[in-house]
Design a protein around this motif. Sequence first.
Motif, PDB file in Angstrom:
ATOM      1  N   VAL A  65       0.851  -1.187   0.000  1.00 41.76           N
ATOM      2  CA  VAL A  65       0.000   0.000   0.000  1.00 41.76           C
ATOM      3  C   VAL A  65       0.893   1.246   0.000  1.00 41.76           C
ATOM      4  CG1 VAL A  65      -1.967  -1.045   1.160  1.00 41.76           C
ATOM      5  CG2 VAL A  65      -0.092  -0.105   2.511  1.00 41.76           C
ATOM      6  N   ASP A  66       0.323   2.386  -0.319  1.00 40.61           N
ATOM      7  CA  ASP A  66       1.054   3.653  -0.225  1.00 40.61           C
ATOM      8  C   ASP A  66       0.749   4.229   1.154  1.00 40.61           C
ATOM      9  OD1 ASP A  66       1.750   3.445  -2.908  1.00 40.61           O
ATOM     10  OD2 ASP A  66       0.041   4.619  -3.580  1.00 40.61           O
ATOM     11  N   PRO A  67       1.622   4.059   2.128  1.00 42.34           N
ATOM     12  CA  PRO A  67       1.269   4.513   3.479  1.00 42.34           C
ATOM     13  C   PRO A  67       1.125   6.018   3.571  1.00 42.34           C
ATOM     14  CG  PRO A  67       3.543   3.748   3.408  1.00 42.34           C
ATOM     15  CD  PRO A  67       2.944   3.436   2.076  1.00 42.34           C
ATOM     16  N   PHE A  98       2.021  18.668   1.756  1.00 38.77           N
ATOM     17  CA  PHE A  98       1.761  18.006   0.476  1.00 38.77           C
ATOM     18  C   PHE A  98       1.957  19.020  -0.648  1.00 38.77           C
ATOM     19  CE2 PHE A  98      -2.404  19.939  -0.249  1.00 38.77           C
ATOM     20  CZ  PHE A  98      -2.840  20.229   1.041  1.00 38.77           C
ATOM     21  N   PHE A  99       2.065  18.504  -1.872  1.00 39.99           N
ATOM     22  CA  PHE A  99       2.372  19.362  -3.024  1.00 39.99           C
ATOM     23  C   PHE A  99       1.359  19.138  -4.138  1.00 39.99           C
ATOM     24  CE2 PHE A  99       6.195  18.964  -0.603  1.00 39.99           C
ATOM     25  CZ  PHE A  99       6.773  20.212  -0.682  1.00 39.99           C
ATOM     26  N   THR A 100       1.092  20.219  -4.854  1.00 39.50           N
ATOM     27  CA  THR A 100       0.107  20.100  -5.931  1.00 39.50           C
ATOM     28  C   THR A 100       0.185  21.296  -6.863  1.00 39.50           C
ATOM     29  OG1 THR A 100      -2.213  19.593  -6.390  1.00 39.50           O
ATOM     30  CG2 THR A 100      -1.805  21.237  -4.667  1.00 39.50           C
ATOM     31  N   ASN A 101      -0.752  21.332  -7.805  1.00 40.58           N
ATOM     32  CA  ASN A 101      -0.894  22.448  -8.723  1.00 40.58           C
ATOM     33  C   ASN A 101      -1.816  23.471  -8.043  1.00 40.58           C
ATOM     34  OD1 ASN A 101      -2.068  24.095 -10.826  1.00 40.58           O
ATOM     35  ND2 ASN A 101      -1.196  22.651 -12.299  1.00 40.58           N
ATOM     36  N   TYR A 102      -1.310  24.694  -7.841  1.00 47.20           N
ATOM     37  CA  TYR A 102      -2.102  25.703  -7.127  1.00 47.20           C
ATOM     38  C   TYR A 102      -3.340  26.142  -7.924  1.00 47.20           C
ATOM     39  CZ  TYR A 102       1.701  26.518  -3.700  1.00 47.20           C
ATOM     40  OH  TYR A 102       2.632  26.395  -2.692  1.00 47.20           O
ATOM     41  N   GLU A 103      -3.343  25.856  -9.247  1.00 45.22           N
ATOM     42  CA  GLU A 103      -4.491  26.281 -10.063  1.00 45.22           C
ATOM     43  C   GLU A 103      -5.490  25.158 -10.293  1.00 45.22           C
ATOM     44  OE1 GLU A 103      -2.654  27.948 -13.543  1.00 45.22           O
ATOM     45  OE2 GLU A 103      -1.858  29.656 -12.406  1.00 45.22           O
ATOM     46  N   SER A 104      -5.235  24.013  -9.639  1.00 46.78           N
ATOM     47  CA  SER A 104      -6.171  22.891  -9.751  1.00 46.78           C
ATOM     48  C   SER A 104      -7.439  23.225  -8.969  1.00 46.78           C
ATOM     49  CB  SER A 104      -5.521  21.630  -9.167  1.00 46.78           C
ATOM     50  OG  SER A 104      -5.290  21.829  -7.772  1.00 46.78           O
ATOM     51  N   ARG A 105      -8.403  22.337  -9.076  1.00 41.67           N
ATOM     52  CA  ARG A 105      -9.642  22.551  -8.314  1.00 41.67           C
ATOM     53  C   ARG A 105      -9.349  22.696  -6.823  1.00 41.67           C
ATOM     54  NH1 ARG A 105     -15.005  18.761  -8.532  1.00 41.67           N
ATOM     55  NH2 ARG A 105     -16.009  19.625  -6.690  1.00 41.67           N
ATOM     56  N   LYS A 106      -8.518  21.779  -6.295  1.00 36.00           N
ATOM     57  CA  LYS A 106      -8.214  21.844  -4.860  1.00 36.00           C
ATOM     58  C   LYS A 106      -7.490  23.141  -4.512  1.00 36.00           C
ATOM     59  CE  LYS A 106      -5.229  18.272  -5.493  1.00 36.00           C
ATOM     60  NZ  LYS A 106      -4.866  18.657  -6.865  1.00 36.00           N
ATOM     61  N   GLY A 107      -6.571  23.561  -5.438  1.00 36.06           N
ATOM     62  CA  GLY A 107      -5.810  24.788  -5.199  1.00 36.06           C
ATOM     63  C   GLY A 107      -6.735  25.993  -5.137  1.00 36.06           C
TER      64      GLY A 107
HETATM   65  C1  LIG Z   1      -1.980   7.490  -4.867  1.00 38.45           C
HETATM   66  C2  LIG Z   1      -2.211   8.870  -5.449  1.00 38.45           C
HETATM   67  C3  LIG Z   1      -1.366   9.897  -5.101  1.00 38.45           C
HETATM   68  C4  LIG Z   1      -1.570  11.177  -5.611  1.00 38.45           C
HETATM   69  N1  LIG Z   1      -0.746  12.185  -5.189  1.00 38.45           N
HETATM   70  C5  LIG Z   1      -0.980  13.443  -5.628  1.00 38.45           C
HETATM   71  C6  LIG Z   1      -0.219  14.525  -5.104  1.00 38.45           C
HETATM   72  O1  LIG Z   1       0.640  14.366  -4.220  1.00 38.45           O
HETATM   73  N2  LIG Z   1      -0.477  15.777  -5.588  1.00 38.45           N
HETATM   74  C7  LIG Z   1      -1.455  16.000  -6.533  1.00 38.45           C
HETATM   75  O2  LIG Z   1      -1.635  17.149  -6.940  1.00 38.45           O
HETATM   76  N3  LIG Z   1      -2.196  14.999  -7.018  1.00 38.45           N
HETATM   77  C8  LIG Z   1      -2.004  13.727  -6.590  1.00 38.45           C
HETATM   78  N4  LIG Z   1      -2.773  12.696  -7.050  1.00 38.45           N
HETATM   79  C9  LIG Z   1      -3.843  13.017  -8.044  1.00 38.45           C
HETATM   80  C10 LIG Z   1      -5.063  13.573  -7.306  1.00 38.45           C
HETATM   81  O3  LIG Z   1      -5.788  12.539  -6.686  1.00 38.45           O
HETATM   82  C11 LIG Z   1      -6.001  14.364  -8.225  1.00 38.45           C
HETATM   83  O4  LIG Z   1      -6.412  13.584  -9.318  1.00 38.45           O
HETATM   84  C12 LIG Z   1      -5.357  15.641  -8.763  1.00 38.45           C
HETATM   85  O5  LIG Z   1      -4.559  16.277  -7.786  1.00 38.45           O
HETATM   86  C13 LIG Z   1      -6.418  16.627  -9.238  1.00 38.45           C
HETATM   87  O6  LIG Z   1      -7.265  16.950  -8.170  1.00 38.45           O
HETATM   88  P1  LIG Z   1      -8.267  18.197  -8.204  1.00 38.45           P
HETATM   89  O7  LIG Z   1      -8.737  18.313  -9.618  1.00 38.45           O
HETATM   90  O8  LIG Z   1      -9.374  17.805  -7.273  1.00 38.45           O
HETATM   91  O9  LIG Z   1      -7.514  19.392  -7.728  1.00 38.45           O
HETATM   92  C14 LIG Z   1      -2.621  11.415  -6.528  1.00 38.45           C
HETATM   93  C15 LIG Z   1      -3.485  10.376  -6.873  1.00 38.45           C
HETATM   94  C16 LIG Z   1      -3.286   9.127  -6.329  1.00 38.45           C
HETATM   95  C17 LIG Z   1      -4.260   8.028  -6.674  1.00 38.45           C
END
Ligand SMILES: Cc1cc2nc3c(=O)[nH]c(=O)nc-3n(C[C@H](O)[C@H](O)[C@H](O)COP(=O)(O)O)c2cc1C
Length: 235
Positions: A65-67, A98-107
């Motif tokens: 699993v991915d812990p 955690f890290f992500t795209n700031y312009e995504s839905r969550k961002g």
């Molecule tokens: C195991 C797993 C890990 C993920 N890790 C990340 C992550 O660290 N950052 C991220 O932006 N998206 C990650 N994703 C993708 C997100 O689940 C999601 O599809 C993406 O961030 C777009 O989300 P949003 O449109 O709700 O903003 C991961 C998905 C999975 C299944």
Amino acid sequence: MAIADLRKDYTLGSLHRASLAADPMAQFQHWFADATAVKSPGGWLRRVAIGLYKWWLVVLGAKPVDPNAMALATVDPDGQPSVRTVLLKGVDERGFLFFTNYESRKGRELDGNPRAALVFYWSDLERQVCVSGRVSKLTAPESDKYFQSRPRGSRIGAWASAQGEVVPNREFLEARWKEIETRFPKDVPLPPFWGGYALAPERIEFWQGRASRLHDRFNYVRDANGHWNLERLAP
Ligand SMILES: Cc1cc2nc3c(=O)[nH]c(=O)nc-3n(C[C@H](O)[C@H](O)[C@H](O)COP(=O)(O)O)c2cc1C
């Protein structure tokens, strides 16, 4: 088998007030170490049992699993929640990183409302951790440090993908990826729309599955003075 008939009893462990750390982040670190199999909970007998169980999963070819995978819930301006998986990339005095795209839905949702929640579920340990609190952005240098530690392909991918936007097809994404690869033949800089968040917890609940659905739940709540109060919750 019907979905409704899928059920299991949780018998691997138990959770006691006396064994919980005063600081929930320390408690989280203990459980995270268990989840990454650095060590297993309980006495030596339980450790051996969990070790054998994990070895057996490997023999069966079960995927690890991915812990550090966690569900991240955010809320839009209408109060509509959305949830997705992201990876925990660090834990420190600021909280969960955690890290992500700031312009995504969550961002965009976090820009409008910094309140968010996280859930970890470690099925092999029959444990869940639920966190809620507020996020703040990491600084660009800190995001850059993590960004540069990622494989080149992932760094190019971050530039190539306007996360969440509708795209015509797979070829469009691949063409975009190649374009970015050519644009940055050596170093790939941090995209201005990409970076980290820290979620500062205000509530952290630890759940350990028990037999007959009488699970152990302990909830840490931070008061106005920043002190953590611990309460047992009915399962
Ligand atoms: C195991 C797993 C890990 C993920 N890790 C990340 C992550 O660290 N950052 C991220 O932006 N998206 C990650 N994703 C993708 C997100 O689940 C999601 O599809 C993406 O961030 C777009 O989300 P949003 O449109 O709700 O903003 C991961 C998905 C999975 C299944």
